[in-house]
Scaffold this active site. Structure first.
Site, PDB file in Angstrom:
ATOM      1  N   LYS A  90      34.708  38.316  40.927  1.00  0.00           N
ATOM      2  CA  LYS A  90      36.000  37.624  40.880  1.00  0.00           C
ATOM      3  C   LYS A  90      37.095  38.662  40.812  1.00  0.00           C
ATOM      4  O   LYS A  90      37.038  39.589  39.996  1.00  0.00           O
ATOM      5  CB  LYS A  90      36.059  36.728  39.624  1.00  0.00           C
ATOM      6  N   GLN A 111      38.588  45.277  36.668  1.00  0.00           N
ATOM      7  CA  GLN A 111      38.373  43.826  36.682  1.00  0.00           C
ATOM      8  C   GLN A 111      37.098  43.429  35.925  1.00  0.00           C
ATOM      9  O   GLN A 111      37.050  42.361  35.313  1.00  0.00           O
ATOM     10  CB  GLN A 111      38.302  43.346  38.140  1.00  0.00           C
ATOM     11  N   LYS A 114      38.154  43.335  32.250  1.00  0.00           N
ATOM     12  CA  LYS A 114      39.162  42.286  32.081  1.00  0.00           C
ATOM     13  C   LYS A 114      38.494  40.913  32.087  1.00  0.00           C
ATOM     14  O   LYS A 114      38.722  40.078  31.210  1.00  0.00           O
ATOM     15  CB  LYS A 114      40.169  42.379  33.237  1.00  0.00           C
ATOM     16  N   LYS A 126      37.013  43.247  43.787  1.00  0.00           N
ATOM     17  CA  LYS A 126      38.394  43.379  44.267  1.00  0.00           C
ATOM     18  C   LYS A 126      38.353  43.723  45.740  1.00  0.00           C
ATOM     19  O   LYS A 126      37.365  44.267  46.232  1.00  0.00           O
ATOM     20  CB  LYS A 126      39.096  44.521  43.507  1.00  0.00           C
ATOM     21  N   GLY A 165      44.742  36.172  44.858  1.00  0.00           N
ATOM     22  CA  GLY A 165      45.875  36.999  45.249  1.00  0.00           C
ATOM     23  C   GLY A 165      46.000  38.260  44.407  1.00  0.00           C
ATOM     24  O   GLY A 165      45.337  38.429  43.383  1.00  0.00           O
ATOM     25  N   THR A 210      49.764  35.025  35.063  1.00  0.00           N
ATOM     26  CA  THR A 210      49.675  36.450  34.727  1.00  0.00           C
ATOM     27  C   THR A 210      50.888  36.879  33.912  1.00  0.00           C
ATOM     28  O   THR A 210      50.759  37.526  32.858  1.00  0.00           O
ATOM     29  CB  THR A 210      49.533  37.310  36.000  1.00  0.00           C
ATOM     30  N   ASN A 241      55.571  38.133  41.641  1.00  0.00           N
ATOM     31  CA  ASN A 241      55.089  36.971  40.892  1.00  0.00           C
ATOM     32  C   ASN A 241      54.891  37.267  39.400  1.00  0.00           C
ATOM     33  O   ASN A 241      55.317  36.489  38.546  1.00  0.00           O
ATOM     34  CB  ASN A 241      53.772  36.489  41.537  1.00  0.00           C
ATOM     35  N   SER A 377      42.495  31.543  37.003  1.00  0.00           N
ATOM     36  CA  SER A 377      41.673  31.378  38.207  1.00  0.00           C
ATOM     37  C   SER A 377      40.326  30.765  37.829  1.00  0.00           C
ATOM     38  O   SER A 377      39.794  29.903  38.548  1.00  0.00           O
ATOM     39  CB  SER A 377      41.429  32.730  38.883  1.00  0.00           C
TER      40      SER A 377
HETATM   41  N1  GLU Z   1      44.631  40.006  40.892  1.00  0.00           N
HETATM   42  C1  GLU Z   1      44.675  39.426  39.584  1.00  0.00           C
HETATM   43  C2  GLU Z   1      44.131  40.406  38.584  1.00  0.00           C
HETATM   44  O1  GLU Z   1      44.420  41.562  38.682  1.00  0.00           O
HETATM   45  C3  GLU Z   1      44.017  38.069  39.544  1.00  0.00           C
HETATM   46  C4  GLU Z   1      42.640  37.994  40.096  1.00  0.00           C
HETATM   47  C5  GLU Z   1      42.111  36.585  40.214  1.00  0.00           C
HETATM   48  O2  GLU Z   1      42.794  35.628  39.922  1.00  0.00           O
HETATM   49  O3  GLU Z   1      40.934  36.485  40.615  1.00  0.00           O
HETATM   50  O4  GLU Z   1      43.450  40.078  37.643  1.00  0.00           O
END
Ligand code: GLU
Length: 445
Positions: A90, A111, A114, A126, A165, A210, A241, A377
C-alpha cells in the site's frame, strides 16, 4: 550506530549505489534499532533487517504516450512492492520529474513502518513516474495515466497492491487510472486504488486526511507540554493537498498560519492564509502561489528563497523530501520554535532532525505524523470491501482515533526504550517490531 547494524547498513548501501534518498531513509531507521536487537537477537538470526531492505519485487517499465502536438513521449514507470508482511502493498504514486528508483525506494521503505504504525492491515509499497504533469493538458494527463496503467494493471489488485496518490497524483489522475484498470480487467474492483472520487467508491475525509492527521498528531505532541495549537504562529511549507488541509485544520484549532510556499516562492500573510482562496487558486485553477498573492492583496510574496526564513512557533513541512536543512532548523530554533510535524515524507534533513532534538523541540517524523493519509486509505478499503460508505463525522472520528493511537504508541515506545519524547525512536521501533514479528512468524520468504 550499533556495530552489528553498521555492517548490515554498509552492505545495503553498497548494493544500492547512487540512491542517496534510500540510503538516508535506511540510515535513519537503523540508528534507532540497536536496542531492539539487544532484546530480540532472533531478529538478527532471521536476517530481518537484510530482508526488510530488499524489496520483495521492483517493477520498472516504459510509458509511451503522445502529447497534444502528436509527438511521442517516453517516461519511466515504477512500482516497488517492498514488504507484504502485514497486508497488501500500500502506498502512493508520485509523478514528478525528479522521480527515479532511489526516490521510490526511500518512499517505499518509509511506507513499511508508517503503515505498520497505523495498526491497519497494510504492507508497504510505492511507485510513480518521472512524468511532469505541470503545464500538461487534461487530455495529455489522461493519455499518460492510461498508458501507465496499461502496464501497471497486471501487478496490482485489492489483495495484492493498492496504489493511491502522492505528489503530482490527485483525484483527477486516480480517476483516469481507475477507468483504465476497469476497462482492461472488466472488473469494478473498487479496492484496487484509493483516493477515488466520492461517487465511485472514494471515502469522505480521504482528501483532507494527511494534512488533518499531521495537525492532530502535532496537537498530541503539544499536549504533552501542556499546550495546544491555540495561539501558535504556524508556518507550513508547500501548497498542495497536504499543506492546504494542514493550514485549514491548524486554523480550526486556533492557530495563526502566516506562511506557505510552492516551488517558485513563498507568501507571508500575517492576517492568516485564506484557505478558500488558496484552494480555488491551487485546486480549481491549478495556479501558483503568486496568483494567490495577487488576488489576495496586502500580502508579501517572495520569489525564490525559503519559507523557513519566516519565524514560527510550529513548523509543518508539507512540501517534499530534504526541504528543511540544518541551518534552517537552527534559525527556527533560535527564534522560538516549539514543535515540528512532518506532513511530507522525510522533509527534514538528518542535520535538521539533530538540531531539533538537541534543542528539545517536539519533533514528529513523517512516518508517524503524516500517516493519516494512508490510514484513511485503509478506511476507504474497508468501506469498499463492505460496499458501504461512512459519514464525514464517523470517518474523521476514526482518523482522530488512529492519529492519537499512533502518537501514544510512539510516545510509549520511546519511554519503554529509555528516551521519553523521542518520536523518531518511538516511530522507528514501534513500526519495526510489528513488521519483524510478522516476518518471523511467516518464515523465510
Ligand atoms: N502517499 C501517501 C503517503 O505517503 C498516501 C498513500 C496511500 O494513501 O496509500 O502515505
Amino acid at each position: 550506530m550499533d556495530a552489528r547494524l553498521e555492517a548490515i547498513k554498509d552492505t545495503v548501501l553498497m548494493r544500492n549505489p547512487g540512491e542517496a534518498e534510500f540510503h538516508q531513509a535506511v540510515v535513519e531507521v537503523f540508528e534507532s534499532l540497536g536496542p531492539v536487537h539487544d532484546r530480540h537477537p532472533e531478529f538478527l538470526e532471521a536476517a530481518i533487517l537484510e530482508r526488510l531492505c530488499e524489496p520483495e519485487r521492483q517493477i520498472i517499465f516504459r510509458v509511451p504516450w503522445t502529447d497534444d502536438s502528436g509527438r511521442v513521449q517516453i517516461n519511466r514507470g515504477f512500482r516497488v512492492e517492498f514488504n507484504s508482511a502485514l497486508g497488501p502493498y500500500k502506498g502512493g504514486l508520485r509523478f514528478h520529474p525528479s522521480v527515479y528508483l532511489g526516490i521510490v525506494k526511500f518512499l517505499g521503505f518509509e511506507q513499511i513502518f508508517k503503515n505498520a504504525l497505523t495498526g491497519m492491515p497494510i504492507g508497504g509499497g510505492k511507485g510513480g513516474s518521472d512524468f511532469d504533469p505541470r503545464g500538461r493538458s487534461d487530455a495529455e494527463v489522461m493519455r499518460f495515466c492510461q498508458s501507465f496503467m496499461t502496464e501497471l494493471y497486471r501487478h496490482i489488485g485489492e489483495y495484492t497492491d493498492v496504489p493511491a496518490g502522492e505528489i503530482g497524483v490527485g483525484g483527477r489522475e486516480i480517476g483516469y487510472l481507475f477507468g483504465q484498470y476497469k476497462r482492461i480487467t472488466n472488473r469494478y474492483e473498487s479496492g484496487v486504488l484509493t483516493g477515488k472520487g466520492i461517487s465511485w467508491g472514494g471515502s469522505l475525509v480521504r482528501p483532507e486526511a494527511t494534512g488533518f492527521g499531521t495537525v492532530i498528531f502535532t496537537q498530541e505532541m503539544l499536549r504533552t507540554r501542556g499546550t495546544s495549537f491555540d495561539g501558535q504562529r504556524v508556518v507550513v511549507s508547500g501548497s498542495g493537498n497536504v499543506a492546504i488541509n494542514a493550514v485549514a485544520k491548524a486554523q480550526s484549532l486556533g492557530a495563526a498560519v502566516v506562511a506557505c510556499s510552492d516551488s517558485s516562492g513563498y507568501v507571508v500573510d500575517e492576517a492568516g492564509i485564506d484557505v478558500a482562496l488558496l484552494r480555488e487558486v491551487k485546486e480549481v485553477q491549478r495556479g501558483r502561489l503568486k496568483d494567490y498573492a495577487e488576488r489576495r492583496g496586502g500580502v508579501t510574496y517572495v520569489d525564490g528563497g525559503s519559507v523557513w526564513d519566516v519565524d514560527a512557533t510550529v513548523a509543518l513541512p508539507c512540501a517534499t523530501q530534504n526541504e528543511l536543512d540544518g541551518a534552517a532548523a537552527a534559525r527556527l530554533v533560535r527564534n522560538g520554535l516549539v514543535a515540528v510535524g512532518e506532513g511530507a515524507n522525510m522533509p527534514s534533513t538528518r542535520d535538521a532532525v539533530a538540531v531539533f532534538q538537541e534543542a528539545g523541540v517536539l519533533f514528529g517524523p513523517g512516518k508517524a505524523a503524516n500517516a493519516g493519509g494512508v490510514a484513511t486509505s485503509a478506511l476507504e478499503m474497508q468501506q469498499n470491501a463492505s460496499r458501504d460508505s461512512w459519514s464525514f463525522e464517523h470517518t474523521e472520528e476514526r482518523l482522530t482515533e488512529i492519529m492519537v493511537g499512533i502518537h501514544d504508541r510512539c510516545a510509549a515506545t520511546a519511554e519503554e526504550y529509555g528516551e521519553p519524547g523521542n518520536y523518531v525512536l518511538g516511530a522507528n521501533i514501534g513500526g519495526f517490531v510489528k513488521v519483524a514479528d510478522a516476518m518471523l512468524a511467516q518464515g523465510l520468504i
